[in-house]
Design an enzyme around this catalytic site. Structure first.
Site, PDB file in Angstrom:
ATOM      1  N   ASP A   1      -7.091   0.058   6.244  1.00 31.48           N
ATOM      2  CA  ASP A   1      -7.072   0.487   7.642  1.00 31.48           C
ATOM      3  C   ASP A   1      -7.424   1.973   7.665  1.00 31.48           C
ATOM      4  OD1 ASP A   1      -4.773   1.881   6.987  1.00 31.48           O
ATOM      5  OD2 ASP A   1      -3.479   0.877   8.441  1.00 31.48           O
TER       6      ASP A   1
ATOM      7  N   CYS B   1      -3.487   0.877   2.957  1.00 31.37           N
ATOM      8  CA  CYS B   1      -3.146   1.397   4.280  1.00 31.37           C
ATOM      9  C   CYS B   1      -2.419   2.727   4.053  1.00 31.37           C
ATOM     10  CB  CYS B   1      -2.334   0.394   5.096  1.00 31.37           C
ATOM     11  SG  CYS B   1      -0.747  -0.078   4.403  1.00 31.37           S
ATOM     12  N   GLY B   2      -1.760   3.243   5.053  1.00 36.04           N
ATOM     13  CA  GLY B   2      -1.126   4.547   4.884  1.00 36.04           C
ATOM     14  C   GLY B   2      -0.087   4.532   3.780  1.00 36.04           C
ATOM     15  N   THR B   3       0.778   3.543   3.806  1.00 37.79           N
ATOM     16  CA  THR B   3       1.842   3.434   2.795  1.00 37.79           C
ATOM     17  C   THR B   3       1.617   2.320   1.791  1.00 37.79           C
ATOM     18  OG1 THR B   3       3.056   1.903   4.202  1.00 37.79           O
ATOM     19  CG2 THR B   3       3.574   4.263   4.443  1.00 37.79           C
ATOM     20  N   GLY B   4       0.779   1.366   2.125  1.00 40.22           N
ATOM     21  CA  GLY B   4       0.624   0.145   1.326  1.00 40.22           C
ATOM     22  C   GLY B   4       1.620  -0.935   1.718  1.00 40.22           C
TER      23      GLY B   4
ATOM     24  N   HIS C   1       3.186  -9.581 -16.016  1.00 38.47           N
ATOM     25  CA  HIS C   1       4.306 -10.490 -15.729  1.00 38.47           C
ATOM     26  C   HIS C   1       4.131 -11.286 -14.438  1.00 38.47           C
ATOM     27  CE1 HIS C   1       7.604  -8.506 -18.443  1.00 38.47           C
ATOM     28  NE2 HIS C   1       6.463  -8.709 -19.082  1.00 38.47           N
ATOM     29  N   ASN C   2       3.504 -10.692 -13.442  1.00 39.69           N
ATOM     30  CA  ASN C   2       3.453 -11.339 -12.114  1.00 39.69           C
ATOM     31  C   ASN C   2       2.088 -11.915 -11.782  1.00 39.69           C
ATOM     32  OD1 ASN C   2       5.161  -8.423 -11.613  1.00 39.69           O
ATOM     33  ND2 ASN C   2       6.255 -10.348 -11.341  1.00 39.69           N
TER      34      ASN C   2
ATOM     35  N   ARG D   1      -1.707   7.473   2.024  1.00 38.74           N
ATOM     36  CA  ARG D   1      -0.997   8.704   2.380  1.00 38.74           C
ATOM     37  C   ARG D   1       0.122   9.008   1.391  1.00 38.74           C
ATOM     38  NH1 ARG D   1      -0.720   6.612   8.609  1.00 38.74           N
ATOM     39  NH2 ARG D   1      -2.842   7.207   9.205  1.00 38.74           N
TER      40      ARG D   1
ATOM     41  N   ARG E   1       6.315 -17.700 -20.324  1.00 41.96           N
ATOM     42  CA  ARG E   1       7.472 -17.837 -19.425  1.00 41.96           C
ATOM     43  C   ARG E   1       7.175 -17.270 -18.036  1.00 41.96           C
ATOM     44  NH1 ARG E   1       8.121 -13.390 -22.524  1.00 41.96           N
ATOM     45  NH2 ARG E   1       9.046 -11.502 -21.628  1.00 41.96           N
ATOM     46  N   HIS E   2       6.241 -16.346 -17.990  1.00 43.76           N
ATOM     47  CA  HIS E   2       5.911 -15.753 -16.685  1.00 43.76           C
ATOM     48  C   HIS E   2       5.159 -16.740 -15.796  1.00 43.76           C
ATOM     49  CE1 HIS E   2       7.444 -12.084 -18.269  1.00 43.76           C
ATOM     50  NE2 HIS E   2       6.582 -12.114 -19.279  1.00 43.76           N
TER      51      HIS E   2
HETATM   52  C1  RB5 Z   1      -0.978   3.164  10.360  1.00 40.43           C
HETATM   53  O1  RB5 Z   1      -0.600   4.284  11.077  1.00 40.43           O
HETATM   54  C2  RB5 Z   1       0.087   2.811   9.335  1.00 40.43           C
HETATM   55  O2  RB5 Z   1       1.180   2.227   9.979  1.00 40.43           O
HETATM   56  C3  RB5 Z   1      -0.481   1.864   8.304  1.00 40.43           C
HETATM   57  O3  RB5 Z   1      -1.546   2.485   7.667  1.00 40.43           O
HETATM   58  C4  RB5 Z   1       0.448   1.426   7.186  1.00 40.43           C
HETATM   59  O4  RB5 Z   1       1.052   2.517   6.584  1.00 40.43           O
HETATM   60  C5  RB5 Z   1       1.398   0.356   7.527  1.00 40.43           C
HETATM   61  O5  RB5 Z   1       2.161  -0.119   6.693  1.00 40.43           O
END
Ligand code: RB5
Length: 141
Positions: free
Chosen positions: A8, A65-68, A98-99, A109, A132-133
């Site tokens: 995004d 995205c900003g935080t993932g 493992h996953n 960000r 096992r995984h």
């Molecule tokens: C967008 O502002 C922000 O919410 C998006 O990039 C993301 O971090 C959501 O999890």
């Protein structure tokens, strides 16, 4: 490896760096968007990347995205998608060993470019251990 990638507006700067990195390392990258800094809704791009994997057109996916966090939530709603949100190298490696994670989620960000590329490089190079995984993954349905 064929890799589908999506982001995004919070992840587009890092996505550009990752595409260049993966292409330079011989991977084929399918960029599903977004393609500008305009505000968009991250589930749209998570869904597209997951669809590419589930259809067999891509081996793996990367979502930024900003935080993932939002990308990982959206991706993990798809059956047979195992999305791992990673902020450092150890969990990136373990998510493959493992996953058998088939999607890597990153926070544009949260991470600097060099750490993000380190994570991506490890993630694409690390194989699933199996054994096992595999049993544990099968238990997730
Ligand atoms: C967008 O502002 C922000 O919410 C998006 O990039 C993301 O971090 C959501 O999890």
């Amino acid at each position: 490896m064929h890799i589908a990638i999506g982001c995004d507006h919070g992840g587009i700067a890092l996505k550009r760096e990752i595409i260049a990195f993966l292409s330079n390392h011989g991977h084929l990258v399918n960029d599903v968007g977004c393609h500008s800094e305009d505000s968009v809704d991250y589930p749209d791009f998570a869904n597209q990347v997951c669809a590419e994997i589930l259809a067999g057109r891509s081996d793996a996916g990367i979502l930024i995205c900003g935080t993932g966090i939002g990308m990982s939530m959206a991706a993990n709603r798809h059956r047979h998608i195992r999305a791992a949100l990673c902020h450092e190298a150890f969990t990136a490696r373990m998510s493959r060993e493992h996953n058998n994670a088939n999607v890597l989620c990153l926070g544009g960000r949260v991470l600097g470019v060099s750490l993000a590329l380190d994570i991506v490089g490890i993630w694409v190079e690390t194989a699933f251990t199996g054994g096992r995984h595999q049993r544990r993954i099968a238990l997730m349905g």
